[in-house]
Scaffold this motif. Structure first.
Motif, PDB file in Angstrom:
ATOM      1  N   PRO A   1       0.807  26.159 -50.671  1.00 24.88           N
ATOM      2  CA  PRO A   1       0.115  25.536 -49.543  1.00 24.88           C
ATOM      3  C   PRO A   1       0.919  24.423 -48.856  1.00 24.88           C
ATOM      4  O   PRO A   1       0.848  24.284 -47.634  1.00 24.88           O
ATOM      5  N   GLN A   2       1.699  23.661 -49.594  1.00 25.00           N
ATOM      6  CA  GLN A   2       2.468  22.588 -48.962  1.00 25.00           C
ATOM      7  C   GLN A   2       3.540  23.149 -48.024  1.00 25.00           C
ATOM      8  O   GLN A   2       3.794  22.600 -46.963  1.00 25.00           O
ATOM      9  N   LYS A   3       4.113  24.277 -48.396  1.00 26.54           N
ATOM     10  CA  LYS A   3       5.089  24.934 -47.524  1.00 26.54           C
ATOM     11  C   LYS A   3       4.406  25.396 -46.238  1.00 26.54           C
ATOM     12  O   LYS A   3       4.963  25.271 -45.144  1.00 26.54           O
TER      13      LYS A   3
ATOM     14  N   ARG B   1      -3.481  16.947 -37.377  1.00 27.55           N
ATOM     15  CA  ARG B   1      -3.419  16.524 -38.778  1.00 27.55           C
ATOM     16  C   ARG B   1      -3.569  17.764 -39.648  1.00 27.55           C
ATOM     17  O   ARG B   1      -4.585  18.455 -39.581  1.00 27.55           O
ATOM     18  N   ILE B   2      -2.559  18.043 -40.454  1.00 28.63           N
ATOM     19  CA  ILE B   2      -2.615  19.171 -41.384  1.00 28.63           C
ATOM     20  C   ILE B   2      -2.369  18.616 -42.777  1.00 28.63           C
ATOM     21  O   ILE B   2      -1.343  17.983 -43.020  1.00 28.63           O
ATOM     22  N   THR B   3      -3.330  18.840 -43.676  1.00 29.09           N
ATOM     23  CA  THR B   3      -3.218  18.295 -45.024  1.00 29.09           C
ATOM     24  C   THR B   3      -3.418  19.373 -46.077  1.00 29.09           C
ATOM     25  O   THR B   3      -4.094  20.369 -45.844  1.00 29.09           O
ATOM     26  N   ASN B   4      -2.825  19.144 -47.223  1.00 32.50           N
ATOM     27  CA  ASN B   4      -2.987  19.996 -48.393  1.00 32.50           C
ATOM     28  C   ASN B   4      -3.954  19.274 -49.314  1.00 32.50           C
ATOM     29  O   ASN B   4      -3.555  18.376 -50.046  1.00 32.50           O
ATOM     30  N   LYS B   5      -5.237  19.635 -49.233  1.00 35.91           N
ATOM     31  CA  LYS B   5      -6.243  18.970 -50.060  1.00 35.91           C
ATOM     32  C   LYS B   5      -7.432  19.879 -50.286  1.00 35.91           C
ATOM     33  O   LYS B   5      -7.531  20.962 -49.704  1.00 35.91           O
TER      34      LYS B   5
ATOM     35  N   ILE C   1      -8.367  27.787 -46.216  1.00 38.24           N
ATOM     36  CA  ILE C   1      -8.042  26.961 -45.061  1.00 38.24           C
ATOM     37  C   ILE C   1      -9.330  26.655 -44.300  1.00 38.24           C
ATOM     38  O   ILE C   1     -10.242  27.485 -44.244  1.00 38.24           O
ATOM     39  N   ASN C   2      -9.417  25.451 -43.726  1.00 37.08           N
ATOM     40  CA  ASN C   2     -10.543  25.036 -42.907  1.00 37.08           C
ATOM     41  C   ASN C   2      -9.945  24.336 -41.692  1.00 37.08           C
ATOM     42  O   ASN C   2      -9.117  23.438 -41.846  1.00 37.08           O
ATOM     43  N   SER C   3     -10.343  24.753 -40.490  1.00 37.54           N
ATOM     44  CA  SER C   3      -9.656  24.274 -39.301  1.00 37.54           C
ATOM     45  C   SER C   3     -10.594  24.045 -38.130  1.00 37.54           C
ATOM     46  O   SER C   3     -11.475  24.847 -37.870  1.00 37.54           O
ATOM     47  N   GLN C   4     -10.379  22.936 -37.438  1.00 38.61           N
ATOM     48  CA  GLN C   4     -10.994  22.633 -36.151  1.00 38.61           C
ATOM     49  C   GLN C   4      -9.846  22.177 -35.266  1.00 38.61           C
ATOM     50  O   GLN C   4      -9.275  21.098 -35.497  1.00 38.61           O
TER      51      GLN C   4
ATOM     52  N   ILE D   1      -6.648  20.386 -39.824  1.00 36.52           N
ATOM     53  CA  ILE D   1      -6.548  21.584 -40.652  1.00 36.52           C
ATOM     54  C   ILE D   1      -6.389  21.143 -42.101  1.00 36.52           C
ATOM     55  O   ILE D   1      -5.517  20.335 -42.412  1.00 36.52           O
ATOM     56  N   GLN D   2      -7.245  21.667 -42.966  1.00 37.30           N
ATOM     57  CA  GLN D   2      -7.118  21.426 -44.407  1.00 37.30           C
ATOM     58  C   GLN D   2      -6.730  22.745 -45.058  1.00 37.30           C
ATOM     59  O   GLN D   2      -7.352  23.779 -44.793  1.00 37.30           O
TER      60      GLN D   2
END
Length: 154
Positions: free
Chosen positions: A41-43, A110-114, A68-71, A61-62
């Motif tokens: 996921p970090q890649k 904002r894109i995070t790995n969480k 994945i969850n995105s707005q 985006i998470q």
């Protein structure tokens, strides 16, 4: 060039600042989530940051190893290239919810790995998700919830 647009709330003296691109006045606002195993996921976070920035995508985006969850929001002309980016880098069977706006609704990307959902860790198996049910079946389950004990995630 960035144009600031003041939006007045109904029955209020309070306004909010919206950010508009002078290049276009039509934007697509897209939301989606998808449970899909992803080993790195970090890649994916780094890849998407680069590719989506090039498409003037903004939003949140998470991502993690289970989904994945995105707005997000982008100029309408970049909608299909954005969907292509997700198909090429993540998976190709995402169900997008798309709305239109006359302004960019987010300030930055904002894109995070969480974690996507509290209580749902990396050991969640997205291949074991439920199936779609009709509204009638849903009402039946709710009417009999003491005996069926459904788990509802919203």
């Amino acid at each position: 060039m960035l144009i600031l647009k003041i939006v007045q709330f109904a029955n209020s003296n309070i306004g909010s600042v919206r950010y508009c691109s002078s290049k276009t006045s039509k934007f697509s606002v897209v939301s989606f989530y998808k449970f899909h195993k992803y080993e790195e996921p970090q890649k994916l976070v780094e890849t998407l940051k680069t590719r989506l920035s090039d498409l003037d995508v903004k939003g949140r985006i998470q991502i993690n190893s289970i989904g994945i969850n995105s707005q997000i929001c982008m100029p309408h002309s970049n909608l299909n290239p954005t969907k292509d980016t997700f198909s090429e880098t993540y998976c190709d069977d995402i169900e997008y919810k798309i709305h239109e706006a006359n302004f960019q609704v987010f300030r930055k990307l904002r894109i995070t790995n969480k974690k996507l959902v509290d209580g749902m860790g990396d050991d969640f198996d997205p291949s074991k998700v439920g199936s779609h049910i009709s509204p009638e079946k849903w009402n039946e389950i709710l009417d009999n919830r003491e005996s069926t004990n459904p788990l509802i995630l919203d």
